[in-house]
Motif scaffolding. Structure first.
Motif, PDB file in Angstrom:
ATOM      1  N   LEU A 115       1.018  -0.866   0.432  1.00 37.75           N
ATOM      2  CA  LEU A 115       0.010   0.002  -0.163  1.00 37.75           C
ATOM      3  C   LEU A 115       1.392   1.401  -0.186  1.00 37.75           C
ATOM      4  N   ARG A 116       1.572   1.344   0.506  1.00 34.46           N
ATOM      5  CA  ARG A 116       2.855   2.366   0.767  1.00 34.46           C
ATOM      6  C   ARG A 116       3.424   2.865  -0.717  1.00 34.46           C
ATOM      7  N   THR A 117       3.385   1.447  -1.453  1.00 33.66           N
ATOM      8  CA  THR A 117       4.647   2.380  -2.103  1.00 33.66           C
ATOM      9  C   THR A 117       3.300   2.485  -3.135  1.00 33.66           C
ATOM     10  N   LEU A 118       2.155   1.723  -3.375  1.00 31.62           N
ATOM     11  CA  LEU A 118       1.664   2.296  -4.316  1.00 31.62           C
ATOM     12  C   LEU A 118       0.818   3.431  -4.122  1.00 31.62           C
ATOM     13  N   GLN A 119       0.532   3.790  -2.976  1.00 27.16           N
ATOM     14  CA  GLN A 119       0.362   5.375  -2.451  1.00 27.16           C
ATOM     15  C   GLN A 119       1.526   6.228  -3.108  1.00 27.16           C
ATOM     16  N   ASN A 120       3.294   5.970  -2.413  1.00 23.61           N
ATOM     17  CA  ASN A 120       4.303   6.483  -3.161  1.00 23.61           C
ATOM     18  C   ASN A 120       4.202   6.586  -4.428  1.00 23.61           C
ATOM     19  N   ASP A 121       3.296   6.106  -5.610  1.00 20.52           N
ATOM     20  CA  ASP A 121       3.355   6.275  -7.281  1.00 20.52           C
ATOM     21  C   ASP A 121       4.960   5.564  -6.961  1.00 20.52           C
ATOM     22  N   GLU A 122       5.357   4.384  -6.475  1.00 17.18           N
ATOM     23  CA  GLU A 122       6.841   3.209  -6.818  1.00 17.18           C
ATOM     24  C   GLU A 122       6.436   2.113  -7.189  1.00 17.18           C
ATOM     25  N   LEU A 123       4.353   1.954  -7.525  1.00 21.58           N
ATOM     26  CA  LEU A 123       4.490   0.630  -8.280  1.00 21.58           C
ATOM     27  C   LEU A 123       3.817   0.434  -9.277  1.00 21.58           C
ATOM     28  N   SER A 124       4.832  -0.784  -9.952  1.00 25.36           N
ATOM     29  CA  SER A 124       4.080  -1.134 -11.573  1.00 25.36           C
ATOM     30  C   SER A 124       3.518  -2.152 -11.702  1.00 25.36           C
ATOM     31  N   GLN A 125       3.310  -3.000 -10.828  1.00 21.01           N
ATOM     32  CA  GLN A 125       2.384  -4.149 -10.950  1.00 21.01           C
ATOM     33  C   GLN A 125       2.242  -4.766  -9.378  1.00 21.01           C
ATOM     34  N   LEU A 126       0.286  -5.046  -9.213  1.00 22.53           N
ATOM     35  CA  LEU A 126      -0.065  -5.453  -8.354  1.00 22.53           C
ATOM     36  C   LEU A 126      -1.044  -6.667  -8.523  1.00 22.53           C
ATOM     37  N   TRP A 127      -0.866  -7.759  -7.707  1.00 19.59           N
ATOM     38  CA  TRP A 127      -1.529  -8.631  -7.535  1.00 19.59           C
ATOM     39  C   TRP A 127      -2.405  -8.799  -6.414  1.00 19.59           C
ATOM     40  N   LEU A 128      -3.418  -9.535  -6.261  1.00 16.83           N
ATOM     41  CA  LEU A 128      -4.754  -9.442  -5.706  1.00 16.83           C
ATOM     42  C   LEU A 128      -4.671 -11.133  -5.786  1.00 16.83           C
ATOM     43  N   CYS A 129      -4.427 -11.433  -4.013  1.00 20.10           N
ATOM     44  CA  CYS A 129      -5.177 -13.071  -3.180  1.00 20.10           C
ATOM     45  C   CYS A 129      -6.145 -12.743  -2.275  1.00 20.10           C
ATOM     46  N   ARG A 130      -6.684 -14.032  -2.123  1.00 21.55           N
ATOM     47  CA  ARG A 130      -6.185 -14.154  -0.592  1.00 21.55           C
ATOM     48  C   ARG A 130      -5.476 -14.075   0.432  1.00 21.55           C
ATOM     49  N   PRO A 131      -5.853 -14.328   1.386  1.00 28.35           N
ATOM     50  CA  PRO A 131      -4.504 -13.819   2.526  1.00 28.35           C
ATOM     51  C   PRO A 131      -4.584 -15.186   2.893  1.00 28.35           C
ATOM     52  N   ALA A 132      -4.649 -16.169   2.434  1.00 27.16           N
ATOM     53  CA  ALA A 132      -4.127 -17.385   2.461  1.00 27.16           C
ATOM     54  C   ALA A 132      -2.554 -17.521   1.889  1.00 27.16           C
ATOM     55  N   LEU A 133      -2.385 -17.075   0.415  1.00 24.40           N
ATOM     56  CA  LEU A 133      -2.032 -17.117  -0.499  1.00 24.40           C
ATOM     57  C   LEU A 133      -0.876 -15.877  -0.750  1.00 24.40           C
ATOM     58  N   SER A 134      -1.245 -14.979   0.029  1.00 26.91           N
ATOM     59  CA  SER A 134      -0.043 -13.878   0.272  1.00 26.91           C
ATOM     60  C   SER A 134       1.285 -14.397   0.298  1.00 26.91           C
ATOM     61  N   GLU A 135       1.053 -14.786   1.686  1.00 28.82           N
ATOM     62  CA  GLU A 135       2.493 -14.959   2.486  1.00 28.82           C
ATOM     63  C   GLU A 135       3.573 -15.969   0.912  1.00 28.82           C
ATOM     64  N   ASP A 136       2.704 -16.809   0.047  1.00 26.34           N
ATOM     65  CA  ASP A 136       3.464 -17.865  -0.803  1.00 26.34           C
ATOM     66  C   ASP A 136       4.058 -16.645  -2.332  1.00 26.34           C
ATOM     67  N   ASN A 137       3.495 -16.108  -2.667  1.00 27.92           N
ATOM     68  CA  ASN A 137       3.578 -15.398  -3.779  1.00 27.92           C
ATOM     69  C   ASN A 137       3.848 -13.737  -3.859  1.00 27.92           C
ATOM     70  N   GLN A 138       4.009 -13.136  -2.635  1.00 27.91           N
ATOM     71  CA  GLN A 138       4.057 -11.270  -2.119  1.00 27.91           C
ATOM     72  C   GLN A 138       2.907 -10.765  -2.470  1.00 27.91           C
ATOM     73  N   ASP A 139       1.917 -11.571  -3.337  1.00 28.52           N
ATOM     74  CA  ASP A 139       0.828 -10.755  -3.362  1.00 28.52           C
ATOM     75  C   ASP A 139       0.022  -9.961  -1.985  1.00 28.52           C
ATOM     76  N   TYR A 140      -0.794  -9.125  -3.077  1.00 31.38           N
ATOM     77  CA  TYR A 140      -1.366  -8.782  -1.630  1.00 31.38           C
ATOM     78  C   TYR A 140      -3.034  -9.392  -1.245  1.00 31.38           C
ATOM     79  N   GLY A 141      -2.594 -10.005   0.244  1.00 33.13           N
ATOM     80  CA  GLY A 141      -3.955 -10.681   0.323  1.00 33.13           C
ATOM     81  C   GLY A 141      -4.908  -9.557   0.885  1.00 33.13           C
ATOM     82  N   LEU A 142      -6.371  -9.852   0.419  1.00 33.62           N
ATOM     83  CA  LEU A 142      -7.375  -8.962   0.657  1.00 33.62           C
ATOM     84  C   LEU A 142      -7.843  -9.619   2.033  1.00 33.62           C
ATOM     85  N   GLY A 143      -7.435  -8.821   2.577  1.00 33.66           N
ATOM     86  CA  GLY A 143      -7.907  -8.845   4.358  1.00 33.66           C
ATOM     87  C   GLY A 143      -9.397  -8.072   4.611  1.00 33.66           C
TER      88      GLY A 143
END
Length: 601
Positions: free
Chosen positions: A135-163
């Motif tokens: 979120l901080r990287t996106l807010q600072n306009d430094e993020l080029s790609q964003l991947w969303l997933c359920r929280p259980a998957l975020s730890e494995d693939n570094q995606d954003y786990g929507l809570g």
């Protein structure tokens, strides 16, 4: 007002307006919940009446599938509670608590991100440190790609786990203002399971407002959860890449999706890939034939990939009518469908006007020698890459394979004479092949020897993959004499210095060493190194054609290429001079028999 509250999706505020309790504390939560429930029911009834009956029928299945996704309470789970704003008055905080109680069936109230951005920290939005970083990287306009997933998957693939819905709304808020975000993806099913339907709508609407996002990706996602909400996010003119990989895609979803492509004339890269192992049984050739004409609007298409979608004759006929509108098409991939020889004729006819197409991949279909011959003769001349792995090609008859630079026919069971067909093309001076994949083609030792002979004078082929063909050391050694013929210095010099890779690691070391030598771009140095390694003593007699005039070149050659072989230098020069006396003597005799030259005074 009641109308404005309902249109904004804030059922609690609408209920307060109806009760005349705006600005007052709520003491009877049950009364508020009862009225709020009536508001939801009435609003949904009005919405349904506005829909056509066909649309209701079409969405019925989707509504059942998505209800559990967007409303955690219906699954027996307690919904995530949004963090109350530090400036929210007590009345709003208690109202939020009432609306989000386990006994309520309402979604979370919308967050006014514009009003709260100045007073809301990233830590207020989510307590997950990994999500905070994104979120901080996106807010600072430094993020080029964003991947969303359920929280259980975020730890494995570094995606954003929507809570929660709150997180999703803030993600959309930051994304729509970003100037560097180029790609958004959704990975896995249930990515929006902790989010309300309203927050998903708002997020996709915010994504649609960002003109810098070019790519949308969906991987292993059940599209029935969100397919009918994607319109705003897809129809922005900046979208040029859309990819689905391993997603559930039934006929209604496919129809809706392809109809949306009508409004995406900026689309350049479309990638739809079903389940590679099982295929998508929900789709059929007839249904896809009805969807494909929508692609005619995508006149800027450069790469089209339609894999494992049960495409066959009807779909290819539809594509034949679409391809003339895609003048800039460069790549076509249709792996894992049900394409046969008739389909290749339809595709070749449609592609005749695509003068820029370079690559065609029809792997894992049912194409035989007849289909291959059609592709060789009828594809535009611009096509120099052809993949036909895992088909029914046997090469039981002569087919010229000269025109392609890259050809992959791995996984086809060739007939006993099939390698002869390939060798004939390799030996042809007009052959353009550089990379040939023949893995798992039933070649064996005899076929390997045939292919090696075809490479004797070939100066273009750099890679020939022969793995999985039951080739023994005898078969591999057939390449040794082609790569480095030690019969004489001239034969070594004229050996094949181009082939660099046989695509298999269990080959004899001497063959592997010669292939490694061939990777040097300086082919004169390659030839010299082979000569030095293959000939212990150099025979100087073939070099006497120019008599003493060749001596400086011999010395320079030895000095340049035989720095580590002083013994070879000395022996070579000795051999050279040992043969020279007879050459000189013969020259003297010839001069003596000739006319005397008159001396100038």
């Amino acid at each position: 007002s009641v109308a404005s509250a309902v249109s904004a999706g804030d059922w609690g505020l609408g209920a307060k307006a109806l009760l005349g309790l705006e600005g007052q504390e709520i003491k009877k939560g049950s009364e508020l919940n009862e009225v709020s429930d009536r508001f939801q029911h009435r609003h949904h009834q009005q919405a349904r009446r506005r829909r056509s009956k066909a649309e209701v029928d079409q969405r019925a299945v989707v509504d059942r599938r998505t209800r559990s996704c967007y409303h955690p309470i219906s699954r027996g789970e307690e919904p995530s509670r949004p963090i109350a704003s530090p400036v929210a008055p007590p009345t709003q905080q208690r109202l939020s608590a009432l609306l989000l109680s386990p006994h309520s069936f309402m979604s979370s109230p919308a967050v006014d991100c514009n009003a709260l951005e100045a007073t809301t920290s990233i830590e207020d939005i989510t307590g997950n440190e990994h999500n905070q970083d994104i979120l901080r990287t996106l807010q600072n306009d430094e993020l080029s790609q964003l991947w969303l997933c359920r929280p259980a998957l975020s730890e494995d693939n570094q995606d954003y786990g929507l809570g929660s819905s709150r997180e999703l709304e803030w993600l959309g808020h930051f994304a729509k203002k970003s100037t560097r975000l180029e790609s958004i993806g959704v990975s896995g099913s249930g990515a929006f399971g902790n989010c309300s339907g309203h927050s998903v709508d708002r997020f996709l609407d915010d994504i649609g407002k960002c003109n810098h996002i070019e790519k949308l990706h969906f991987m292993n996602t059940d599209l029935a959860e969100i397919i009918y909400k994607l319109g705003p996010a897809m129809k922005n003119n900046s979208r040029n890449h859309f990819a689905l990989k391993g997603c559930y895609l039934g006929v209604p979803e496919a129809t809706f999706l392809f109809n949306t492509f009508v409004d995406m004339n900026s689309l350049e890269d479309l990638y739809i890939d079903g389940d590679e192992e099982e295929g998508i049984s929900h789709l059929n050739d007839g249904a896809m034939a009805g969807c494909i004409p929508s692609l005619a609007a995508c006149t800027g298409m450069r790469s089209l990939k339609l894999n494992y979608l049960n495409l066959s004759t009807n779909s290819c006929a539809a594509l034949r009518g679409v391809f003339p509108r895609m003048a800039t098409l460069r790549e076509l991939v249709m792996r894992g469908n049900s394409l046969d020889d008739d389909c290749t004729r339809l595709l070749a006819q449609g592609l005749s006007d695509c003068k820029q197409i370079q690559s065609l991949d029809l792997s894992y279909n049912r194409i035989s020698d007849d289909g291959l011959d059609v592709l060789v003769r009828r594809l535009p001349t611009s096509v120099d890459i052809l993949f036909l792995s895992g088909n029914d090609i046997a090469l039981a008859r002569h087919v010229l394979l000269l025109r392609f630079e890259v050809l992959n026919i791995s996984g086809n069971t060739l007939c006993p004479g099939g390698t002869g067909v390939i060798a004939a093309s390799l030996a042809n001076p007009e052959c353009r092949l550089e990379d040939l994949n023949l893995n798992r083609c039933n070649i064996e030792d005899e076929g390997a020897a045939t292919l090696a002979e075809g490479l004797r004078n070939n100066q273009r082929q750099t890679v020939m993959s022969l793995g999985g063909n039951n080739i023994s050391e005898r078969g591999w050694n057939a390449f040794s004499s082609i790569l480095c013929d030690a019969s004489s210095i001239n034969d070594t010099y004229n050996s094949n210095h181009t082939l660099q890779d046989l695509g298999y690691y269990l080959i004899p070391q001497d063959v592997k060493m010669i292939l490694r030598l061939n990777k040097d771009k300086n082919k004169s140095r390659v030839a010299a190194n082979k000569i030095l390694q293959s000939h212990r003593h150099l025979d100087m007699r073939p070099l006497f054609g120019r008599e003493l005039g060749l001596l400086p070149y011999l010395v320079a050659w030895l000095d340049h290429f035989a720095k580590s072989r002083p013994d070879l230098k000395l022996s070579s020069i000795f051999e050279f001079f040992r043969a020279m006396p007879m050459k000189v003597a013969n020259g003297v005799v010839r001069n003596a028999k000739g006319k005397k030259r008159k001396l100038n005074s």
